[in-house]
Write a protein that holds these residues in place. Structure first.
Motif, PDB file in Angstrom:
ATOM      1  N   ILE A   1       1.723 -23.722  46.663  1.00  0.00           N
ATOM      2  CA  ILE A   1       2.218 -25.069  46.367  1.00  0.00           C
ATOM      3  C   ILE A   1       1.231 -25.787  45.448  1.00  0.00           C
ATOM      4  CG2 ILE A   1       2.818 -27.317  47.353  1.00  0.00           C
ATOM      5  CD1 ILE A   1       3.499 -25.696  49.950  1.00  0.00           C
ATOM      6  N   LYS A   2       1.706 -26.220  44.310  1.00  0.00           N
ATOM      7  CA  LYS A   2       0.858 -26.920  43.360  1.00  0.00           C
ATOM      8  C   LYS A   2       0.457 -28.284  43.915  1.00  0.00           C
ATOM      9  CE  LYS A   2       0.647 -28.509  38.559  1.00  0.00           C
ATOM     10  NZ  LYS A   2       1.385 -28.669  37.272  1.00  0.00           N
ATOM     11  N   GLY A   3      -0.839 -28.578  43.809  1.00  0.00           N
ATOM     12  CA  GLY A   3      -1.327 -29.881  44.247  1.00  0.00           C
ATOM     13  C   GLY A   3      -1.706 -29.961  45.713  1.00  0.00           C
ATOM     14  N   LEU A   4      -1.578 -28.850  46.451  1.00  0.00           N
ATOM     15  CA  LEU A   4      -1.954 -28.834  47.860  1.00  0.00           C
ATOM     16  C   LEU A   4      -3.299 -28.130  48.016  1.00  0.00           C
ATOM     17  CD1 LEU A   4      -1.350 -29.257  50.890  1.00  0.00           C
ATOM     18  CD2 LEU A   4      -0.148 -27.047  50.847  1.00  0.00           C
ATOM     19  N   TYR A   5      -4.229 -28.788  48.696  1.00  0.00           N
ATOM     20  CA  TYR A   5      -5.564 -28.241  48.897  1.00  0.00           C
ATOM     21  C   TYR A   5      -5.907 -28.231  50.386  1.00  0.00           C
ATOM     22  CZ  TYR A   5      -6.156 -29.207  43.876  1.00  0.00           C
ATOM     23  OH  TYR A   5      -6.015 -29.245  42.511  1.00  0.00           O
ATOM     24  N   PHE A   6      -6.804 -27.317  50.762  1.00  0.00           N
ATOM     25  CA  PHE A   6      -7.285 -27.233  52.134  1.00  0.00           C
ATOM     26  C   PHE A   6      -8.806 -27.299  52.146  1.00  0.00           C
ATOM     27  CE2 PHE A   6      -3.365 -24.698  51.946  1.00  0.00           C
ATOM     28  CZ  PHE A   6      -2.607 -25.315  52.936  1.00  0.00           C
ATOM     29  N   CYS A   7      -9.361 -27.855  53.198  1.00  0.00           N
ATOM     30  CA  CYS A   7     -10.817 -27.794  53.362  1.00  0.00           C
ATOM     31  C   CYS A   7     -11.183 -27.942  54.830  1.00  0.00           C
ATOM     32  CB  CYS A   7     -11.532 -28.852  52.517  1.00  0.00           C
ATOM     33  SG  CYS A   7     -11.024 -30.556  52.778  1.00  0.00           S
ATOM     34  N   GLY A   8     -12.316 -27.344  55.184  1.00  0.00           N
ATOM     35  CA  GLY A   8     -12.810 -27.457  56.544  1.00  0.00           C
ATOM     36  C   GLY A   8     -12.187 -26.496  57.524  1.00  0.00           C
ATOM     37  N   GLU A   9     -12.149 -26.910  58.766  1.00  0.00           N
ATOM     38  CA  GLU A   9     -11.800 -26.040  59.881  1.00  0.00           C
ATOM     39  C   GLU A   9     -10.327 -25.647  59.933  1.00  0.00           C
ATOM     40  OE1 GLU A   9     -12.137 -26.092  64.760  1.00  0.00           O
ATOM     41  OE2 GLU A   9     -13.080 -27.702  63.606  1.00  0.00           O
ATOM     42  N   ILE A  10      -9.491 -26.290  59.155  1.00  0.00           N
ATOM     43  CA  ILE A  10      -8.064 -25.944  59.147  1.00  0.00           C
ATOM     44  C   ILE A  10      -7.845 -24.516  58.646  1.00  0.00           C
ATOM     45  CG2 ILE A  10      -7.600 -26.827  56.813  1.00  0.00           C
ATOM     46  CD1 ILE A  10      -4.894 -27.814  57.861  1.00  0.00           C
ATOM     47  N   MET A  11      -8.813 -23.990  57.881  1.00  0.00           N
ATOM     48  CA  MET A  11      -8.714 -22.638  57.342  1.00  0.00           C
ATOM     49  C   MET A  11      -9.228 -21.603  58.336  1.00  0.00           C
ATOM     50  SD  MET A  11      -9.822 -23.209  53.356  1.00  0.00           S
ATOM     51  CE  MET A  11     -11.211 -24.295  53.679  1.00  0.00           C
ATOM     52  N   ASN A  12      -8.860 -20.351  58.124  1.00  0.00           N
ATOM     53  CA  ASN A  12      -9.247 -19.259  59.016  1.00  0.00           C
ATOM     54  C   ASN A  12     -10.664 -18.789  58.700  1.00  0.00           C
ATOM     55  OD1 ASN A  12      -9.244 -17.127  60.840  1.00  0.00           O
ATOM     56  ND2 ASN A  12      -8.247 -15.727  59.414  1.00  0.00           N
ATOM     57  N   LEU A  13     -11.637 -19.657  59.031  1.00  0.00           N
ATOM     58  CA  LEU A  13     -13.033 -19.337  58.765  1.00  0.00           C
ATOM     59  C   LEU A  13     -13.892 -20.176  59.706  1.00  0.00           C
ATOM     60  CD1 LEU A  13     -14.495 -17.447  56.793  1.00  0.00           C
ATOM     61  CD2 LEU A  13     -14.784 -19.378  55.258  1.00  0.00           C
ATOM     62  N   ASP A  14     -14.679 -19.509  60.534  1.00  0.00           N
ATOM     63  CA  ASP A  14     -15.542 -20.248  61.461  1.00  0.00           C
ATOM     64  C   ASP A  14     -16.851 -19.503  61.630  1.00  0.00           C
ATOM     65  OD1 ASP A  14     -15.360 -18.716  64.392  1.00  0.00           O
ATOM     66  OD2 ASP A  14     -13.605 -18.397  63.132  1.00  0.00           O
ATOM     67  N   GLY A  15     -17.903 -20.269  61.895  1.00  0.00           N
ATOM     68  CA  GLY A  15     -19.225 -19.684  62.028  1.00  0.00           C
ATOM     69  C   GLY A  15     -19.887 -20.086  63.329  1.00  0.00           C
ATOM     70  N   PRO A  16     -21.145 -19.665  63.526  1.00  0.00           N
ATOM     71  CA  PRO A  16     -21.864 -19.944  64.770  1.00  0.00           C
ATOM     72  C   PRO A  16     -22.452 -21.352  64.810  1.00  0.00           C
ATOM     73  CG  PRO A  16     -23.228 -18.637  63.302  1.00  0.00           C
ATOM     74  CD  PRO A  16     -21.898 -18.789  62.619  1.00  0.00           C
ATOM     75  N   CYS A  17     -23.207 -21.631  65.874  1.00  0.00           N
ATOM     76  CA  CYS A  17     -23.929 -22.902  65.983  1.00  0.00           C
ATOM     77  C   CYS A  17     -25.049 -22.946  64.949  1.00  0.00           C
ATOM     78  CB  CYS A  17     -24.550 -23.052  67.368  1.00  0.00           C
ATOM     79  SG  CYS A  17     -23.405 -22.969  68.738  1.00  0.00           S
ATOM     80  N   GLY A  18     -25.466 -24.141  64.598  1.00  0.00           N
ATOM     81  CA  GLY A  18     -26.629 -24.275  63.722  1.00  0.00           C
ATOM     82  C   GLY A  18     -26.323 -24.882  62.371  1.00  0.00           C
ATOM     83  N   GLY A  19     -25.302 -25.727  62.281  1.00  0.00           N
ATOM     84  CA  GLY A  19     -24.988 -26.391  61.025  1.00  0.00           C
ATOM     85  C   GLY A  19     -24.074 -25.618  60.105  1.00  0.00           C
ATOM     86  N   TYR A  20     -23.626 -24.441  60.529  1.00  0.00           N
ATOM     87  CA  TYR A  20     -22.791 -23.588  59.674  1.00  0.00           C
ATOM     88  C   TYR A  20     -21.429 -24.222  59.391  1.00  0.00           C
ATOM     89  CZ  TYR A  20     -26.143 -19.842  60.614  1.00  0.00           C
ATOM     90  OH  TYR A  20     -27.284 -19.089  60.704  1.00  0.00           O
TER      91      TYR A  20
ATOM     92  N   LYS B   1     -12.555 -32.001  43.831  1.00  0.00           N
ATOM     93  CA  LYS B   1     -12.630 -31.953  42.366  1.00  0.00           C
ATOM     94  C   LYS B   1     -11.264 -31.766  41.722  1.00  0.00           C
ATOM     95  CE  LYS B   1     -17.433 -30.620  42.012  1.00  0.00           C
ATOM     96  NZ  LYS B   1     -18.448 -29.761  41.354  1.00  0.00           N
ATOM     97  N   LEU B   2     -10.272 -31.346  42.534  1.00  0.00           N
ATOM     98  CA  LEU B   2      -8.896 -31.182  42.061  1.00  0.00           C
ATOM     99  C   LEU B   2      -8.851 -30.339  40.793  1.00  0.00           C
ATOM    100  CD1 LEU B   2      -7.620 -34.862  42.566  1.00  0.00           C
ATOM    101  CD2 LEU B   2      -7.583 -32.955  44.192  1.00  0.00           C
ATOM    102  N   LEU B   3      -9.503 -29.189  40.836  1.00  0.00           N
ATOM    103  CA  LEU B   3      -9.577 -28.317  39.657  1.00  0.00           C
ATOM    104  C   LEU B   3      -8.241 -27.697  39.325  1.00  0.00           C
ATOM    105  CD1 LEU B   3     -12.972 -26.573  40.540  1.00  0.00           C
ATOM    106  CD2 LEU B   3     -12.583 -28.365  38.833  1.00  0.00           C
TER     107      LEU B   3
END
Length: 413
Positions: free
Chosen positions: A378-397, A411-413
């Protein structure tokens, strides 16, 4: 159409990712609307790190990505553009001093998330970002597979750019409902299975309740299932009334919760003796008895472990804790040494997303362009943060990832 309700960008969700994406876009001259369904912004950010707000850490980008597992390289472009040094500079520029007291984890010097949130709010006000709380988005509208508008319970706002930064399912008391996933699937995106992560775990064994007084340092744990024997972790562990917690458990929970759903129970093996093997433990016990031939077994074991835990390990081995060396021979001695090397523990459950700090799973990464965070569908749709399938451990990750992905999306590149 009311022009006042038209924006260059609309951001849904006011966590770390949503806020920084709003700021980046506004700094680039875009008119920005930030929508938050709760009565105030940044509720989860406020609670991060027990309120101390561990922003990021000092690892190199390569090492940082490796801690996220096989999908970690998805972050390469985002981190190249905005790594921990850039994050520190960003906050310094808006009046927040930071430091790394342990040389690894980076905090605001105030050790208060309020400092972070106050600075971000001031920057959004300076940039003229429109922030509206108590606005839950109910529908996203498209025109020709492009973003057109979002509708809340009271208004419709028009835009050609939309950022979903709604987070996952962790901490529902702070607003997490998975509504961003619902929005994404309603317009064609796929979401992986979702599991709670970074949380305490419950055990089948009840003896753990007797060992609550101490933190056990440098514990190694591994999954005792043949197919998953490569899953292991190391760190400090704390026994609780119903199970285990502590940094190593919070990190490892992300591996365990999917297995719990699959198998019902997950057997673990724990080395509680700072990595000592059977031979080293055997020699340690031998030396201890040579130094004190009249010592009780439990006295010797307490040179390795706290008293309460020593007593429980002796019971598991069928050894009388008050027996002396003469009574401590044969199979019971072998069994005790084996248990001190690898103590079995069965994970039987957890409290669900109620106590989960993060979510494992989310929007399929294959449907997102890592160079821009824009949807491939979809043009113009962006994702960021925890909504995506990517997670890390404790410690600021996870917070660093939220800021880095939010920066790139904004930045809407």
């Amino acid at each position: 159409m009311n022009k006042k309700e038209t924006f260059d960008l609309i951001v849904i969700g006011s966590g770390a990712a949503g806020i920084i994406s709003s700021i980046v876009a506004a700094r680039n001259g875009k008119s920005v609307l930030l929508l938050e369904k709760l009565s105030q912004i940044a509720s989860k950010l406020k609670a991060t790190g027990g309120g101390r707000c561990n922003l990021t850490n000092t690892l190199s980008n390569e090492d940082f990505m490796a801690r996220f597992g096989r999908d970690g390289r998805f972050m390469q472009d985002a981190l190249k553009d905005f790594d921990h040094k850039d994050l520190v500079s960003f906050f310094n520029a808006i009046g927040v001093d930071t430091h790394a007291p342990d040389g690894f984890r980076i905090f605001p010097t105030s050790h208060s998330s309020v400092t972070i949130i106050t600075a971000l709010e001031k920057e959004m006000q300076r940039l003229g970002i429109t922030v509206i709380c108590k606005q839950k988005v109910e529908e996203i509208s498209l025109i020709d597979a492009s973003i057109a508008s979002v509708t809340t319970q009271t208004h419709t706002y028009w835009t050609t750019n939309l950022i979903l930064a709604t987070g996952g399912l962790g901490y529902p008391v702070l607003g997490a409902e998975g509504d961003g996933h619902t929005m994404a699937t309603s317009i064609g995106h796929k979401v992986t299975d979702l599991h709670p992560a970074m949380m305490p775990l419950k055990t089948k064994e009840t003896w753990v309740a007797n060992c609550r007084a101490d933190t056990i340092a440098k514990v190694t744990l591994k999954v005792d299932i043949k197919k998953h024997k490569k899953l292991r972790a190391k760190g400090d562990l704390i026994f609780t009334k119903t199970g285990v917690r502590g940094p190593v458990i919070l990190d490892f929970a992300r591996e365990v919760t999917p297995l719990l759903e699959k198998y019902g129970e997950v057997p673990l093996l724990l080395n509680l003796t700072k990595g000592m093997n059977e031979e080293e433990i055997s020699q340690h016990i031998k030396r201890a008895f040579m130094q004190n031939p009249h010592a009780e077994i439990v006295e010797v074991v307490t040179s390795l472990l706290p008293l309460a835990l020593s007593e429980e390990i002796c019971k598991l081995a069928g050894v009388n804790p008050h027996a002396t060396n003469k009574e401590f021979q044969g199979e019971k001695k072998v069994k005790l040494i084996q248990l001190l090397t690898w103590t079995p523990l069965t994970i039987s459950g957890h409290d669900g997303f109620k106590l989960a700090m993060i979510t494992r799973g989310g929007i399929h990464l294959k449907e997102i362009d890592p160079k821009t965070m824009q949807s491939k569908l979809i043009k113009g749709l962006y994702f960021c943060g925890e909504i995506m399938n990517l997670d890390g451990p404790c410690g600021g990750y996870n917070l660093q990832w939220s800021f880095a992905s939010g920066n790139l999306a904004g930045k809407l590149l």
